[in-house]
Design an enzyme around this catalytic site. Structure first.
Site, PDB file in Angstrom:
ATOM      1  N   GLY A  89       6.141  -4.431  13.631  1.00 23.17           N
ATOM      2  CA  GLY A  89       6.387  -3.193  14.349  1.00 23.17           C
ATOM      3  C   GLY A  89       6.386  -2.033  13.379  1.00 23.17           C
ATOM      4  O   GLY A  89       5.840  -2.119  12.278  1.00 23.17           O
ATOM      5  N   ARG A  90       7.036  -0.939  13.754  1.00 21.84           N
ATOM      6  CA  ARG A  90       7.061   0.234  12.876  1.00 21.84           C
ATOM      7  C   ARG A  90       8.195   0.193  11.864  1.00 21.84           C
ATOM      8  O   ARG A  90       8.177   0.934  10.876  1.00 21.84           O
ATOM      9  CB  ARG A  90       7.151   1.505  13.723  1.00 21.84           C
ATOM     10  CG  ARG A  90       5.872   1.763  14.482  1.00 21.84           C
ATOM     11  CD  ARG A  90       5.546   3.210  14.727  1.00 21.84           C
ATOM     12  NE  ARG A  90       6.646   4.127  14.760  1.00 21.84           N
ATOM     13  CZ  ARG A  90       7.217   4.592  15.877  1.00 21.84           C
ATOM     14  NH1 ARG A  90       6.795   4.185  17.057  1.00 21.84           N
ATOM     15  NH2 ARG A  90       8.200   5.453  15.804  1.00 21.84           N
ATOM     16  N   GLU A  93       7.628  -0.004   7.948  1.00 20.14           N
ATOM     17  CA  GLU A  93       7.056   1.203   7.357  1.00 20.14           C
ATOM     18  C   GLU A  93       8.123   2.054   6.671  1.00 20.14           C
ATOM     19  O   GLU A  93       7.905   2.599   5.593  1.00 20.14           O
ATOM     20  CB  GLU A  93       6.364   1.985   8.473  1.00 20.14           C
ATOM     21  CG  GLU A  93       5.783   3.315   8.097  1.00 20.14           C
ATOM     22  CD  GLU A  93       5.207   3.996   9.323  1.00 20.14           C
ATOM     23  OE1 GLU A  93       4.033   3.746   9.619  1.00 20.14           O
ATOM     24  OE2 GLU A  93       5.947   4.755  10.003  1.00 20.14           O
ATOM     25  N   CYS A 119       2.999  -9.728  11.190  1.00 18.32           N
ATOM     26  CA  CYS A 119       2.390  -8.459  11.573  1.00 18.32           C
ATOM     27  C   CYS A 119       2.531  -7.431  10.444  1.00 18.32           C
ATOM     28  O   CYS A 119       1.946  -7.594   9.380  1.00 18.32           O
ATOM     29  CB  CYS A 119       2.999  -7.986  12.887  1.00 18.32           C
ATOM     30  SG  CYS A 119       2.028  -6.749  13.752  1.00 18.32           S
ATOM     31  N   HIS A 120       3.304  -6.365  10.622  1.00 17.96           N
ATOM     32  CA  HIS A 120       3.519  -5.357   9.587  1.00 17.96           C
ATOM     33  C   HIS A 120       4.647  -5.745   8.627  1.00 17.96           C
ATOM     34  O   HIS A 120       4.917  -5.015   7.670  1.00 17.96           O
ATOM     35  CB  HIS A 120       3.837  -3.996  10.217  1.00 17.96           C
ATOM     36  CG  HIS A 120       2.657  -3.343  10.865  1.00 17.96           C
ATOM     37  ND1 HIS A 120       2.112  -3.801  12.052  1.00 17.96           N
ATOM     38  CD2 HIS A 120       1.904  -2.280  10.500  1.00 17.96           C
ATOM     39  CE1 HIS A 120       1.083  -3.035  12.384  1.00 17.96           C
ATOM     40  NE2 HIS A 120       0.935  -2.109  11.467  1.00 17.96           N
ATOM     41  N   TYR A 139      -0.918  -8.159   9.987  1.00 21.19           N
ATOM     42  CA  TYR A 139      -1.778  -7.441  10.921  1.00 21.19           C
ATOM     43  C   TYR A 139      -2.968  -6.934  10.112  1.00 21.19           C
ATOM     44  O   TYR A 139      -2.796  -6.436   8.992  1.00 21.19           O
ATOM     45  CB  TYR A 139      -1.011  -6.286  11.576  1.00 21.19           C
ATOM     46  CG  TYR A 139      -1.814  -5.625  12.657  1.00 21.19           C
ATOM     47  CD1 TYR A 139      -2.098  -6.303  13.842  1.00 21.19           C
ATOM     48  CD2 TYR A 139      -2.350  -4.357  12.471  1.00 21.19           C
ATOM     49  CE1 TYR A 139      -2.874  -5.719  14.832  1.00 21.19           C
ATOM     50  CE2 TYR A 139      -3.121  -3.760  13.457  1.00 21.19           C
ATOM     51  CZ  TYR A 139      -3.386  -4.455  14.629  1.00 21.19           C
ATOM     52  OH  TYR A 139      -4.169  -3.884  15.604  1.00 21.19           O
TER      53      TYR A 139
END
Length: 196
Positions: A89-90, A93, A119-120, A139
């Site tokens: 997800g975000r 980050e 993923c991320h 990802y």
């Protein structure tokens, strides 16, 4: 099967499935999972994002559920945990800007404890500097970060997962069955390994 104590790193706009499914599934098979977020305590919530694949050039994003944390970030001792779970997800980050988060990731990597990143999630591993010489998936849009951090990006179908020693990775929530099954195998090997 011996029960493991696992740490799950969360943050606002973590991917909805990628936090909830492992959180519940790992507990279902008998493991303990502490979900934490920097700046938040037990009982606080993080907001989630739903990433979907709807035919666009990249994933779409919608607001997900609120996820309630069951442990306090500032109270954890990494030495108490057998493995680490890093959903995507975000959240990764911005979590990678937190030095304590990076120290947590480094602990699990340097101690060769099981790490599951999806993923991320590998953005945290790249920022922590623990991907040199490792083979992993993420990802696909994170492939340049994996390479720049010294890792080798392994291309997979969206239903597959990859294992490199203690590290289990996959491209997205679509890989949950393979990713969780492989992580459970790595955790089991870690728990039954003879103590040096």
């Amino acid at each position: 099967m011996k029960a493991a104590k696992l740490l799950l790193l969360a943050g606002d706009f973590v991917e909805d499935y990628e936090i909830m499914v492992p959180f519940q599934a790992l507990q279902m098979v008998g493991h303990s999972v502490d979900a934490v977020c920097p700046g938040k305590k037990k009982g606080d919530q993080v907001r989630t994002a739903i990433h979907d694949f709807e035919g666009d050039q990249t994933y779409s994003e919608k607001r997900g559920h609120n996820f309630t944390l069951n442990a306090t970030f500032d109270e954890i001792d990494v030495n108490d945990y057998d493995g680490l779970v890093v959903p995507g997800g975000r959240a990764p980050e911005y979590l990678r800007l937190n030095e304590k988060v990076l120290d947590i990731v480094r602990h699990f990597a340097h101690e060769d404890k099981p790490i599951a990143a999806l993923c991320h999630g590998p953005q945290l591993l790249a920022a922590a500097g623990v991907l040199q010489g490792r083979k992993l998936n993420a990802y696909p849009a994170c492939a340049p970060e994996v390479t720049l951090a010294g890792g080798t990006f392994v291309k997979l179908e969206f239903s597959e997962a990859h294992v490199d020693g203690n590290l289990v990775t996959g491209p997205a929530w679509t890989a949950h069955p393979a990713w969780l099954a492989k992580f459970l195998e790595v955790v089991e090997m870690h728990l039954t390994a003879p103590v040096a």
